[in-house]
Enzyme design. Structure first.
Site, PDB file in Angstrom:
ATOM      1  N   ALA A 144       5.613  51.112  -8.864  1.00  0.00           N
ATOM      2  CA  ALA A 144       5.725  50.370  -7.686  1.00  0.00           C
ATOM      3  C   ALA A 144       5.008  50.657  -6.834  1.00  0.00           C
ATOM      4  O   ALA A 144       4.017  51.212  -6.921  1.00  0.00           O
ATOM      5  CB  ALA A 144       7.182  51.677  -6.370  1.00  0.00           C
ATOM      6  N   ALA A 203      17.920  47.585 -13.802  1.00  0.00           N
ATOM      7  CA  ALA A 203      16.720  49.207 -13.635  1.00  0.00           C
ATOM      8  C   ALA A 203      16.329  49.105 -11.464  1.00  0.00           C
ATOM      9  O   ALA A 203      16.676  49.847 -11.449  1.00  0.00           O
ATOM     10  CB  ALA A 203      15.458  48.494 -14.151  1.00  0.00           C
ATOM     11  N   LEU A 207      18.448  51.042  -8.655  1.00  0.00           N
ATOM     12  CA  LEU A 207      17.657  51.925  -7.491  1.00  0.00           C
ATOM     13  C   LEU A 207      18.459  51.854  -6.767  1.00  0.00           C
ATOM     14  O   LEU A 207      18.225  52.414  -4.745  1.00  0.00           O
ATOM     15  CB  LEU A 207      15.897  50.947  -7.563  1.00  0.00           C
ATOM     16  CG  LEU A 207      15.137  52.454  -8.896  1.00  0.00           C
ATOM     17  CD1 LEU A 207      13.931  51.646  -9.747  1.00  0.00           C
ATOM     18  CD2 LEU A 207      15.208  53.919  -8.805  1.00  0.00           C
ATOM     19  N   CYS A 256      10.850  43.182  -4.265  1.00  0.00           N
ATOM     20  CA  CYS A 256      11.926  42.976  -5.623  1.00  0.00           C
ATOM     21  C   CYS A 256      13.178  43.118  -4.830  1.00  0.00           C
ATOM     22  O   CYS A 256      13.696  42.203  -6.277  1.00  0.00           O
ATOM     23  CB  CYS A 256      11.228  43.834  -6.416  1.00  0.00           C
ATOM     24  SG  CYS A 256       9.969  44.073  -7.027  1.00  0.00           S
ATOM     25  N   ARG A 326       6.945  42.519   3.155  1.00  0.00           N
ATOM     26  CA  ARG A 326       7.348  41.854   2.710  1.00  0.00           C
ATOM     27  C   ARG A 326       8.773  42.375   2.582  1.00  0.00           C
ATOM     28  O   ARG A 326       8.926  43.358   1.891  1.00  0.00           O
ATOM     29  CB  ARG A 326       7.955  41.108   1.042  1.00  0.00           C
ATOM     30  CG  ARG A 326       6.375  40.446   1.488  1.00  0.00           C
ATOM     31  CD  ARG A 326       5.835  39.949   0.054  1.00  0.00           C
ATOM     32  NE  ARG A 326       5.274  40.864  -1.170  1.00  0.00           N
ATOM     33  CZ  ARG A 326       4.620  40.882  -2.047  1.00  0.00           C
ATOM     34  NH1 ARG A 326       5.256  39.348  -3.580  1.00  0.00           N
ATOM     35  NH2 ARG A 326       4.079  42.067  -2.309  1.00  0.00           N
TER      36      ARG A 326
HETATM   37  C1  UDX Z   1      10.396  48.750  -6.923  1.00  0.00           C
HETATM   38  C2  UDX Z   1      10.998  49.610  -7.893  1.00  0.00           C
HETATM   39  O1  UDX Z   1      10.594  50.806  -7.581  1.00  0.00           O
HETATM   40  C3  UDX Z   1       9.590  48.952  -9.217  1.00  0.00           C
HETATM   41  O2  UDX Z   1      10.219  49.890 -10.061  1.00  0.00           O
HETATM   42  C4  UDX Z   1       9.716  48.081  -8.992  1.00  0.00           C
HETATM   43  O3  UDX Z   1       8.886  47.322 -10.206  1.00  0.00           O
HETATM   44  C5  UDX Z   1       9.341  46.886  -7.945  1.00  0.00           C
HETATM   45  O4  UDX Z   1      10.473  47.573  -7.066  1.00  0.00           O
HETATM   46  P1  UDX Z   1       8.742  49.237  -4.658  1.00  0.00           P
HETATM   47  O5  UDX Z   1       9.577  47.999  -4.209  1.00  0.00           O
HETATM   48  O6  UDX Z   1       7.440  49.152  -4.312  1.00  0.00           O
HETATM   49  O7  UDX Z   1       9.494  49.321  -5.937  1.00  0.00           O
HETATM   50  O8  UDX Z   1       9.317  50.563  -4.181  1.00  0.00           O
HETATM   51  P2  UDX Z   1      10.616  51.138  -4.160  1.00  0.00           P
HETATM   52  O9  UDX Z   1       9.165  52.912  -3.670  1.00  0.00           O
HETATM   53  O10 UDX Z   1      10.944  50.624  -5.205  1.00  0.00           O
HETATM   54  O11 UDX Z   1      11.090  51.415  -2.304  1.00  0.00           O
HETATM   55  C6  UDX Z   1      11.672  50.296  -2.615  1.00  0.00           C
HETATM   56  C7  UDX Z   1      12.485  50.102  -0.661  1.00  0.00           C
HETATM   57  O12 UDX Z   1      13.832  51.535  -1.052  1.00  0.00           O
HETATM   58  C8  UDX Z   1      11.420  50.704   0.667  1.00  0.00           C
HETATM   59  O13 UDX Z   1      11.603  50.043   1.484  1.00  0.00           O
HETATM   60  C9  UDX Z   1      11.835  52.263   0.704  1.00  0.00           C
HETATM   61  O14 UDX Z   1      11.458  52.754   1.791  1.00  0.00           O
HETATM   62  C10 UDX Z   1      13.647  51.925   0.036  1.00  0.00           C
HETATM   63  N1  UDX Z   1      13.720  53.542  -0.560  1.00  0.00           N
HETATM   64  C11 UDX Z   1      13.806  54.143  -1.688  1.00  0.00           C
HETATM   65  C12 UDX Z   1      14.634  54.473   0.134  1.00  0.00           C
HETATM   66  O15 UDX Z   1      14.968  53.871   1.019  1.00  0.00           O
HETATM   67  N2  UDX Z   1      14.740  55.453   0.228  1.00  0.00           N
HETATM   68  C13 UDX Z   1      15.016  56.548  -1.075  1.00  0.00           C
HETATM   69  O16 UDX Z   1      15.726  56.838  -1.220  1.00  0.00           O
HETATM   70  C14 UDX Z   1      13.838  55.428  -1.639  1.00  0.00           C
END
Ligand code: UDX
Length: 445
Positions: A144, A203, A207, A256, A326
Protein backbone atom coordinates in the site's frame (compact mmCIF):
# COMPACT_ATOMS: atom_id res chain seq x y z
CA UNK A 1 12.74 -3.36 -7.42
CA UNK A 2 14.69 -1.21 -4.97
CA UNK A 3 13.86 -3.65 -2.18
CA UNK A 4 14.89 -6.64 -4.29
CA UNK A 5 18.20 -4.92 -5.05
CA UNK A 6 18.64 -4.09 -1.36
CA UNK A 7 17.84 -7.59 -0.10
CA UNK A 8 19.64 -9.49 -2.87
CA UNK A 9 23.08 -7.95 -3.40
CA UNK A 10 23.83 -10.77 -5.86
CA UNK A 11 21.09 -9.69 -8.24
CA UNK A 12 21.56 -6.81 -10.63
CA UNK A 13 18.33 -4.87 -11.01
CA UNK A 14 17.71 -2.36 -13.81
CA UNK A 15 14.54 -0.31 -14.05
CA UNK A 16 13.50 1.09 -17.42
CA UNK A 17 10.65 3.38 -18.39
CA UNK A 18 9.41 4.93 -21.61
CA UNK A 19 9.43 8.32 -19.88
CA UNK A 20 13.06 9.56 -19.86
CA UNK A 21 12.28 12.37 -17.42
CA UNK A 22 11.05 9.82 -14.94
CA UNK A 23 14.32 7.92 -15.21
CA UNK A 24 16.29 11.16 -14.74
CA UNK A 25 14.27 11.83 -11.60
CA UNK A 26 15.03 8.36 -10.26
CA UNK A 27 18.71 9.07 -10.88
CA UNK A 28 18.54 12.44 -9.13
CA UNK A 29 18.50 13.46 -5.48
CA UNK A 30 14.77 14.08 -5.55
CA UNK A 31 12.85 10.89 -6.29
CA UNK A 32 9.67 11.29 -8.35
CA UNK A 33 7.45 9.77 -5.64
CA UNK A 34 7.22 10.40 -1.92
CA UNK A 35 7.36 7.12 -0.04
CA UNK A 36 8.68 6.98 3.54
CA UNK A 37 12.00 5.12 3.73
CA UNK A 38 12.46 4.68 -0.02
CA UNK A 39 15.09 7.43 -0.39
CA UNK A 40 17.43 5.66 1.97
CA UNK A 41 17.15 2.33 0.17
CA UNK A 42 17.58 3.83 -3.30
CA UNK A 43 20.64 5.76 -2.13
CA UNK A 44 22.19 2.62 -0.66
CA UNK A 45 21.72 0.52 -3.80
CA UNK A 46 21.76 2.93 -6.75
CA UNK A 47 24.90 2.54 -8.83
CA UNK A 48 25.78 -0.72 -7.04
CA UNK A 49 23.14 -3.22 -8.09
CA UNK A 50 20.20 -0.93 -8.81
CA UNK A 51 20.19 1.06 -12.04
CA UNK A 52 17.68 3.32 -13.78
CA UNK A 53 18.13 3.24 -17.54
CA UNK A 54 16.51 4.50 -20.74
CA UNK A 55 17.75 1.87 -23.20
CA UNK A 56 14.75 -0.45 -22.91
CA UNK A 57 15.67 -2.72 -25.82
CA UNK A 58 19.22 -3.31 -24.61
CA UNK A 59 17.98 -4.12 -21.12
CA UNK A 60 15.45 -6.61 -22.48
CA UNK A 61 18.29 -8.33 -24.32
CA UNK A 62 20.61 -8.46 -21.34
CA UNK A 63 18.30 -9.50 -18.50
CA UNK A 64 16.97 -12.96 -17.63
CA UNK A 65 13.93 -12.00 -15.58
CA UNK A 66 11.60 -9.18 -16.61
CA UNK A 67 9.03 -7.71 -14.23
CA UNK A 68 6.34 -5.92 -16.21
CA UNK A 69 4.79 -3.13 -14.17
CA UNK A 70 3.24 -0.99 -16.88
CA UNK A 71 -0.02 0.79 -16.21
CA UNK A 72 -3.35 -0.93 -16.82
CA UNK A 73 -5.84 1.94 -16.56
CA UNK A 74 -9.57 1.58 -16.99
CA UNK A 75 -10.47 1.50 -20.68
CA UNK A 76 -11.89 4.79 -21.93
CA UNK A 77 -13.05 3.60 -25.36
CA UNK A 78 -14.77 0.74 -27.16
CA UNK A 79 -16.08 -2.42 -25.53
CA UNK A 80 -15.79 -2.36 -21.76
CA UNK A 81 -15.16 1.42 -21.66
CA UNK A 82 -15.26 2.69 -18.08
CA UNK A 83 -14.91 -0.84 -16.66
CA UNK A 84 -12.42 -3.18 -18.31
CA UNK A 85 -8.64 -2.86 -18.01
CA UNK A 86 -6.87 -1.25 -20.94
CA UNK A 87 -4.21 -3.77 -21.80
CA UNK A 88 -2.58 -1.96 -24.72
CA UNK A 89 0.56 -1.05 -22.76
CA UNK A 90 0.98 -4.60 -21.54
CA UNK A 91 0.58 -6.01 -25.01
CA UNK A 92 3.03 -3.50 -26.53
CA UNK A 93 5.53 -4.48 -23.87
CA UNK A 94 5.06 -8.18 -24.59
CA UNK A 95 5.75 -7.54 -28.28
CA UNK A 96 8.79 -5.44 -27.42
CA UNK A 97 10.14 -8.25 -25.23
CA UNK A 98 9.58 -10.71 -28.03
CA UNK A 99 11.32 -8.54 -30.63
CA UNK A 100 14.37 -7.88 -28.50
CA UNK A 101 15.04 -11.22 -26.83
CA UNK A 102 17.89 -13.41 -27.88
CA UNK A 103 17.63 -15.84 -24.94
CA UNK A 104 14.86 -17.47 -22.89
CA UNK A 105 13.34 -15.35 -20.15
CA UNK A 106 10.97 -15.36 -17.24
CA UNK A 107 8.33 -12.65 -17.68
CA UNK A 108 6.54 -11.64 -14.51
CA UNK A 109 3.20 -9.86 -14.38
CA UNK A 110 3.49 -7.23 -11.65
CA UNK A 111 0.74 -4.99 -13.01
CA UNK A 112 -2.74 -5.86 -11.80
CA UNK A 113 -4.45 -7.64 -14.65
CA UNK A 114 -7.71 -9.39 -15.42
CA UNK A 115 -7.80 -13.15 -15.15
CA UNK A 116 -6.38 -15.00 -18.16
CA UNK A 117 -4.17 -12.11 -19.28
CA UNK A 118 -1.14 -14.32 -18.87
CA UNK A 119 -2.59 -16.64 -21.47
CA UNK A 120 -2.72 -13.86 -24.07
CA UNK A 121 0.80 -12.76 -23.17
CA UNK A 122 2.13 -16.27 -23.50
CA UNK A 123 0.52 -16.58 -26.90
CA UNK A 124 2.25 -13.43 -28.07
CA UNK A 125 5.57 -14.24 -26.46
CA UNK A 126 5.70 -17.81 -27.67
CA UNK A 127 4.49 -16.98 -31.18
CA UNK A 128 8.03 -16.87 -32.53
CA UNK A 129 9.40 -20.19 -33.67
CA UNK A 130 12.81 -21.09 -32.38
CA UNK A 131 14.61 -22.08 -29.25
CA UNK A 132 13.74 -19.09 -27.10
CA UNK A 133 11.15 -19.81 -24.40
CA UNK A 134 9.18 -17.44 -22.22
CA UNK A 135 7.68 -18.52 -18.93
CA UNK A 136 5.00 -16.15 -17.69
CA UNK A 137 4.45 -15.87 -13.93
CA UNK A 138 1.91 -13.83 -12.03
CA UNK A 139 3.34 -12.10 -8.95
CA UNK A 140 0.79 -9.51 -7.86
CA UNK A 141 1.90 -6.67 -5.63
CA UNK A 142 -0.01 -6.06 -2.40
CA UNK A 143 1.94 -3.09 -1.02
CA UNK A 144 0.00 0.00 0.00
CA UNK A 145 1.22 3.53 -0.65
CA UNK A 146 2.70 5.33 2.32
CA UNK A 147 3.81 2.04 3.86
CA UNK A 148 5.37 0.50 0.73
CA UNK A 149 8.83 -0.09 2.17
CA UNK A 150 7.46 -1.60 5.36
CA UNK A 151 4.97 -3.77 3.41
CA UNK A 152 7.71 -5.04 1.10
CA UNK A 153 10.16 -5.78 3.91
CA UNK A 154 7.54 -7.60 6.00
CA UNK A 155 4.79 -8.70 3.64
CA UNK A 156 1.70 -10.55 4.92
CA UNK A 157 2.29 -12.86 1.98
CA UNK A 158 4.02 -13.08 -1.38
CA UNK A 159 2.00 -14.80 -4.08
CA UNK A 160 3.53 -16.50 -7.09
CA UNK A 161 1.31 -18.00 -9.75
CA UNK A 162 2.72 -20.26 -12.42
CA UNK A 163 1.81 -23.08 -14.74
CA UNK A 164 2.23 -26.43 -13.10
CA UNK A 165 4.40 -27.68 -15.94
CA UNK A 166 8.10 -28.51 -15.59
CA UNK A 167 9.32 -25.22 -16.96
CA UNK A 168 6.57 -23.30 -15.13
CA UNK A 169 7.62 -24.83 -11.83
CA UNK A 170 11.27 -24.10 -12.55
CA UNK A 171 10.49 -20.44 -13.23
CA UNK A 172 8.38 -20.31 -10.06
CA UNK A 173 11.34 -21.66 -8.07
CA UNK A 174 13.66 -18.96 -9.44
CA UNK A 175 11.36 -16.19 -8.24
CA UNK A 176 10.79 -18.01 -4.96
CA UNK A 177 14.57 -18.06 -4.41
CA UNK A 178 14.68 -14.27 -4.78
CA UNK A 179 11.93 -13.64 -2.20
CA UNK A 180 13.31 -16.29 0.16
CA UNK A 181 16.32 -14.02 0.72
CA UNK A 182 14.19 -12.04 3.19
CA UNK A 183 10.63 -13.37 3.32
CA UNK A 184 9.94 -16.37 5.61
CA UNK A 185 9.12 -19.47 3.56
CA UNK A 186 5.65 -19.91 5.07
CA UNK A 187 4.68 -16.47 3.81
CA UNK A 188 5.47 -17.25 0.19
CA UNK A 189 2.50 -18.97 -1.34
CA UNK A 190 2.22 -20.46 -4.78
CA UNK A 191 -0.83 -21.11 -6.89
CA UNK A 192 -1.90 -21.64 -10.42
CA UNK A 193 -1.51 -18.58 -12.57
CA UNK A 194 -5.23 -17.76 -12.81
CA UNK A 195 -5.75 -17.87 -9.05
CA UNK A 196 -2.84 -15.46 -8.59
CA UNK A 197 -4.26 -13.01 -11.11
CA UNK A 198 -7.73 -13.18 -9.59
CA UNK A 199 -6.49 -12.99 -5.97
CA UNK A 200 -5.13 -9.50 -6.48
CA UNK A 201 -8.44 -8.16 -7.81
CA UNK A 202 -10.36 -9.91 -5.06
CA UNK A 203 -8.01 -8.72 -2.29
CA UNK A 204 -8.55 -5.10 -3.33
CA UNK A 205 -12.29 -5.65 -3.76
CA UNK A 206 -12.57 -7.08 -0.22
CA UNK A 207 -10.62 -4.18 1.29
CA UNK A 208 -12.70 -1.60 -0.56
CA UNK A 209 -15.86 -3.45 0.40
CA UNK A 210 -14.99 -3.07 4.09
CA UNK A 211 -14.57 0.67 3.63
CA UNK A 212 -17.91 0.95 1.80
CA UNK A 213 -19.61 -1.24 4.42
CA UNK A 214 -18.55 0.97 7.29
CA UNK A 215 -19.31 4.13 5.30
CA UNK A 216 -22.82 2.89 4.51
CA UNK A 217 -23.40 2.36 8.22
CA UNK A 218 -22.03 5.85 8.98
CA UNK A 219 -25.03 7.26 7.09
CA UNK A 220 -27.35 5.26 9.34
CA UNK A 221 -25.46 6.41 12.46
CA UNK A 222 -26.03 10.04 11.52
CA UNK A 223 -29.77 9.37 11.49
CA UNK A 224 -29.96 7.38 14.69
CA UNK A 225 -27.59 8.98 17.23
CA UNK A 226 -25.32 5.97 17.08
CA UNK A 227 -21.58 6.67 16.83
CA UNK A 228 -19.72 4.99 13.96
CA UNK A 229 -16.44 4.75 15.93
CA UNK A 230 -18.21 2.88 18.72
CA UNK A 231 -19.99 0.60 16.26
CA UNK A 232 -16.74 -0.09 14.34
CA UNK A 233 -14.94 -0.92 17.56
CA UNK A 234 -17.64 -3.31 18.74
CA UNK A 235 -17.87 -5.03 15.36
CA UNK A 236 -14.11 -5.12 14.76
CA UNK A 237 -13.38 -6.79 18.09
CA UNK A 238 -14.94 -9.95 16.74
CA UNK A 239 -11.81 -11.78 15.66
CA UNK A 240 -13.70 -13.15 12.66
CA UNK A 241 -14.22 -9.62 11.39
CA UNK A 242 -11.02 -7.90 12.59
CA UNK A 243 -10.49 -4.23 13.36
CA UNK A 244 -8.59 -3.01 10.30
CA UNK A 245 -10.10 -1.06 7.41
CA UNK A 246 -13.16 -0.04 9.40
CA UNK A 247 -12.38 3.67 9.54
CA UNK A 248 -15.35 5.61 8.18
CA UNK A 249 -14.54 8.66 6.09
CA UNK A 250 -15.18 10.36 2.79
CA UNK A 251 -14.60 7.18 0.83
CA UNK A 252 -11.65 5.38 -0.62
CA UNK A 253 -9.37 6.83 -3.28
CA UNK A 254 -6.11 5.79 -4.86
CA UNK A 255 -5.18 4.28 -8.17
CA UNK A 256 -6.26 0.73 -7.35
CA UNK A 257 -9.57 0.17 -5.60
CA UNK A 258 -12.02 1.67 -8.05
CA UNK A 259 -10.14 0.48 -11.11
CA UNK A 260 -9.77 -3.07 -9.83
CA UNK A 261 -13.38 -3.40 -8.69
CA UNK A 262 -14.68 -2.13 -12.03
CA UNK A 263 -12.38 -4.60 -13.71
CA UNK A 264 -13.84 -7.39 -11.54
CA UNK A 265 -17.35 -6.18 -12.36
CA UNK A 266 -16.55 -6.29 -16.05
CA UNK A 267 -15.14 -9.80 -15.77
CA UNK A 268 -18.26 -11.02 -13.95
CA UNK A 269 -20.55 -9.47 -16.58
CA UNK A 270 -18.40 -10.90 -19.36
CA UNK A 271 -18.90 -14.38 -17.91
CA UNK A 272 -22.66 -13.76 -17.56
CA UNK A 273 -22.61 -13.41 -13.76
CA UNK A 274 -24.74 -10.27 -13.58
CA UNK A 275 -25.77 -10.67 -9.91
CA UNK A 276 -22.14 -11.00 -8.88
CA UNK A 277 -21.20 -7.98 -11.02
CA UNK A 278 -23.99 -5.90 -9.42
CA UNK A 279 -22.90 -6.91 -5.94
CA UNK A 280 -19.35 -5.63 -6.45
CA UNK A 281 -20.43 -2.55 -8.36
CA UNK A 282 -22.42 -1.45 -5.33
CA UNK A 283 -19.11 -1.04 -3.45
CA UNK A 284 -18.14 1.73 -5.89
CA UNK A 285 -21.64 3.23 -5.77
CA UNK A 286 -21.55 3.53 -1.98
CA UNK A 287 -18.16 5.20 -2.28
CA UNK A 288 -19.58 7.84 -4.63
CA UNK A 289 -22.64 8.21 -2.38
CA UNK A 290 -20.41 8.87 0.62
CA UNK A 291 -18.60 11.71 -1.15
CA UNK A 292 -21.87 13.23 -2.40
CA UNK A 293 -23.33 12.97 1.09
CA UNK A 294 -20.35 14.86 2.49
CA UNK A 295 -20.79 17.70 0.00
CA UNK A 296 -24.56 17.82 0.56
CA UNK A 297 -23.91 18.10 4.28
CA UNK A 298 -21.55 21.05 3.80
CA UNK A 299 -24.06 22.81 1.59
CA UNK A 300 -27.02 22.21 3.86
CA UNK A 301 -25.15 23.12 7.07
CA UNK A 302 -23.82 26.34 5.57
CA UNK A 303 -27.31 27.69 4.84
CA UNK A 304 -27.57 26.20 1.34
CA UNK A 305 -25.13 28.52 -0.32
CA UNK A 306 -21.38 28.37 -0.73
CA UNK A 307 -21.05 31.08 -3.34
CA UNK A 308 -18.18 33.40 -2.43
CA UNK A 309 -17.44 31.51 0.80
CA UNK A 310 -13.89 30.45 1.54
CA UNK A 311 -13.46 26.76 2.23
CA UNK A 312 -10.15 25.38 3.42
CA UNK A 313 -9.27 21.81 2.49
CA UNK A 314 -6.80 20.18 4.82
CA UNK A 315 -5.32 17.27 2.90
CA UNK A 316 -5.71 16.52 -0.77
CA UNK A 317 -3.72 13.26 -0.98
CA UNK A 318 -5.94 10.16 -1.16
CA UNK A 319 -4.48 9.01 2.17
CA UNK A 320 -1.77 10.07 4.62
CA UNK A 321 1.95 9.67 3.93
CA UNK A 322 1.73 9.99 0.18
CA UNK A 323 1.73 12.80 -2.35
CA UNK A 324 -0.58 10.80 -4.61
CA UNK A 325 -3.91 12.37 -5.54
CA UNK A 326 -5.17 9.78 -8.01
CA UNK A 327 -8.92 9.21 -7.45
CA UNK A 328 -8.58 11.25 -4.26
CA UNK A 329 -11.99 12.08 -2.77
CA UNK A 330 -10.54 15.53 -1.97
CA UNK A 331 -10.17 16.29 -5.69
CA UNK A 332 -13.77 15.26 -6.36
CA UNK A 333 -15.00 17.33 -3.42
CA UNK A 334 -12.97 20.36 -4.58
CA UNK A 335 -14.56 20.18 -8.03
CA UNK A 336 -18.01 20.09 -6.46
CA UNK A 337 -17.22 23.03 -4.17
CA UNK A 338 -15.98 25.04 -7.14
CA UNK A 339 -19.18 24.21 -8.98
CA UNK A 340 -21.00 25.86 -6.05
CA UNK A 341 -18.79 28.93 -6.60
CA UNK A 342 -16.94 28.51 -3.30
CA UNK A 343 -13.35 29.78 -3.05
CA UNK A 344 -11.17 26.81 -2.22
CA UNK A 345 -7.86 26.95 -0.37
CA UNK A 346 -6.02 23.64 -0.44
CA UNK A 347 -3.33 22.65 2.03
CA UNK A 348 -1.26 19.46 2.07
CA UNK A 349 2.30 18.67 3.11
CA UNK A 350 3.14 16.55 0.02
CA UNK A 351 0.41 16.60 -2.61
CA UNK A 352 -0.01 20.23 -3.72
CA UNK A 353 1.87 19.77 -6.99
CA UNK A 354 -0.24 16.79 -8.02
CA UNK A 355 -3.44 18.54 -6.94
CA UNK A 356 -2.57 21.60 -9.03
CA UNK A 357 -2.05 19.34 -12.06
CA UNK A 358 -5.38 17.54 -11.44
CA UNK A 359 -7.30 20.78 -11.10
CA UNK A 360 -5.55 22.69 -13.89
CA UNK A 361 -8.08 24.41 -16.12
CA UNK A 362 -10.88 24.23 -13.54
CA UNK A 363 -13.04 27.33 -13.46
CA UNK A 364 -13.14 29.18 -10.15
CA UNK A 365 -10.80 30.21 -7.39
CA UNK A 366 -8.34 27.62 -6.02
CA UNK A 367 -5.29 28.54 -3.98
CA UNK A 368 -2.55 26.21 -2.76
CA UNK A 369 -1.05 27.03 0.63
CA UNK A 370 1.19 24.54 2.37
CA UNK A 371 0.97 26.03 5.87
CA UNK A 372 -2.38 24.91 7.37
CA UNK A 373 -2.69 27.96 9.61
CA UNK A 374 -2.25 30.39 6.72
CA UNK A 375 -4.60 28.27 4.59
CA UNK A 376 -7.38 28.34 7.20
CA UNK A 377 -7.07 32.03 8.06
CA UNK A 378 -10.06 34.04 6.82
CA UNK A 379 -12.04 30.92 5.83
CA UNK A 380 -15.69 30.17 6.58
CA UNK A 381 -15.16 26.44 6.82
CA UNK A 382 -12.44 23.90 7.41
CA UNK A 383 -12.67 20.42 5.90
CA UNK A 384 -10.30 17.62 6.86
CA UNK A 385 -10.01 15.31 3.88
CA UNK A 386 -6.75 13.41 4.44
CA UNK A 387 -5.77 11.62 7.65
CA UNK A 388 -2.33 13.26 7.94
CA UNK A 389 -1.06 12.97 11.50
CA UNK A 390 -0.17 16.67 11.59
CA UNK A 391 -3.87 17.61 11.45
CA UNK A 392 -4.49 15.79 14.71
CA UNK A 393 -1.96 18.06 16.38
CA UNK A 394 -3.08 21.43 15.04
CA UNK A 395 -3.76 24.33 17.39
CA UNK A 396 -7.49 24.64 16.67
CA UNK A 397 -7.86 27.55 19.10
CA UNK A 398 -5.49 29.57 16.94
CA UNK A 399 -7.26 28.44 13.77
CA UNK A 400 -10.70 29.28 15.16
CA UNK A 401 -9.60 32.81 16.01
CA UNK A 402 -8.42 33.42 12.45
CA UNK A 403 -11.61 32.22 10.75
CA UNK A 404 -14.85 33.95 9.73
CA UNK A 405 -17.68 33.29 12.24
CA UNK A 406 -19.73 31.18 12.49
CA UNK A 407 -16.85 28.80 11.80
CA UNK A 408 -17.61 25.35 10.40
CA UNK A 409 -15.47 22.26 10.72
CA UNK A 410 -16.20 19.17 8.62
CA UNK A 411 -14.01 16.27 9.70
CA UNK A 412 -14.12 13.88 6.75
CA UNK A 413 -11.73 11.48 8.46
CA UNK A 414 -12.90 11.60 12.08
CA UNK A 415 -9.38 12.29 13.32
CA UNK A 416 -9.72 15.29 15.63
CA UNK A 417 -11.27 15.86 19.05
CA UNK A 418 -14.76 17.00 18.07
CA UNK A 419 -15.96 17.97 21.53
CA UNK A 420 -12.88 20.10 22.13
CA UNK A 421 -13.33 21.91 18.83
CA UNK A 422 -17.03 22.45 19.59
CA UNK A 423 -16.08 23.96 22.95
CA UNK A 424 -13.71 26.34 21.13
CA UNK A 425 -16.67 27.64 19.14
CA UNK A 426 -16.64 25.57 15.96
CA UNK A 427 -19.78 23.98 14.53
CA UNK A 428 -18.47 20.47 14.08
CA UNK A 429 -19.69 17.91 11.57
CA UNK A 430 -18.01 14.50 11.86
CA UNK A 431 -18.78 11.40 9.79
CA UNK A 432 -21.23 8.92 11.33
CA UNK A 433 -21.70 10.88 14.56
CA UNK A 434 -24.16 13.56 15.64
CA UNK A 435 -23.19 17.07 14.54
CA UNK A 436 -22.13 19.48 17.31
CA UNK A 437 -23.75 22.74 16.38
CA UNK A 438 -24.16 26.04 18.23
CA UNK A 439 -27.24 26.98 16.25
CA UNK A 440 -30.20 26.79 18.57
CA UNK A 441 -32.80 26.22 15.89
CA UNK A 442 -30.98 23.16 14.65
CA UNK A 443 -31.58 19.75 16.08
CA UNK A 444 -28.08 18.54 16.91
CA UNK A 445 -28.91 15.02 15.91
C1 UDX B 1 -4.44 -0.59 -1.80
C2 UDX B 1 -4.27 -1.94 -1.10
O1 UDX B 1 -4.31 -1.74 0.32
C3 UDX B 1 -2.95 -2.59 -1.50
O2 UDX B 1 -2.87 -3.89 -0.92
C4 UDX B 1 -2.91 -2.70 -3.02
O3 UDX B 1 -1.65 -3.25 -3.41
C5 UDX B 1 -3.10 -1.35 -3.65
O4 UDX B 1 -4.32 -0.76 -3.21
P1 UDX B 1 -3.50 1.88 -1.42
O5 UDX B 1 -4.40 2.27 -2.55
O6 UDX B 1 -2.11 2.38 -1.39
O7 UDX B 1 -3.42 0.28 -1.33
O8 UDX B 1 -4.18 2.42 -0.05
P2 UDX B 1 -5.07 1.81 1.14
O9 UDX B 1 -4.31 1.94 2.40
O10 UDX B 1 -5.60 0.47 0.84
O11 UDX B 1 -6.26 2.86 1.20
C6 UDX B 1 -7.16 3.04 0.11
C7 UDX B 1 -8.18 4.10 0.43
O12 UDX B 1 -9.11 3.65 1.39
C8 UDX B 1 -7.60 5.40 0.96
O13 UDX B 1 -8.26 6.49 0.35
C9 UDX B 1 -7.90 5.33 2.44
O14 UDX B 1 -7.97 6.60 3.03
C10 UDX B 1 -9.23 4.61 2.43
N1 UDX B 1 -9.52 3.90 3.69
C11 UDX B 1 -8.74 2.87 4.11
C12 UDX B 1 -10.61 4.30 4.46
O15 UDX B 1 -11.34 5.23 4.10
N2 UDX B 1 -10.89 3.61 5.62
C13 UDX B 1 -10.13 2.58 6.06
O16 UDX B 1 -10.45 2.01 7.13
C14 UDX B 1 -9.02 2.19 5.28
Amino acid sequence: MAIIAYKCPDCQVTVVDINPERIDAWNSNELPVYEPGLDKIVKKTRGKNLFFAKDIEKQIKENDIIFVSVNTPTKTFGTGAGMAADLQYWEKTARQILENSQSSKIVIEKSTLPVKTALAMEKILNSAKGKIRFDVLSNPEFLAEGTAVEDLENPDRVLIGSHETRSGLKARQELLDIYSKWVPKEKIITSNIWSAELSKLVANAFLAQRVSSINSISALCEKTDADISEVAKAVGMDSRVGSKFLQAGIGFGGSCFKKDILNLVYLCSYYGLQEVADYWESVVKINEYQQDRFIANILCSMFNTLAGKKICILGVAFKANTGDTRESPAIYITRKLLAEHAEVIISDPKALKNAAADLAGMKGSVKYVEDPYRAASGCHALTILTDWDLYRKLDFRKIYKSMVKPAFLFDGRNIIDHKKCFALGFNVYPIGKPALSHFQTENNS
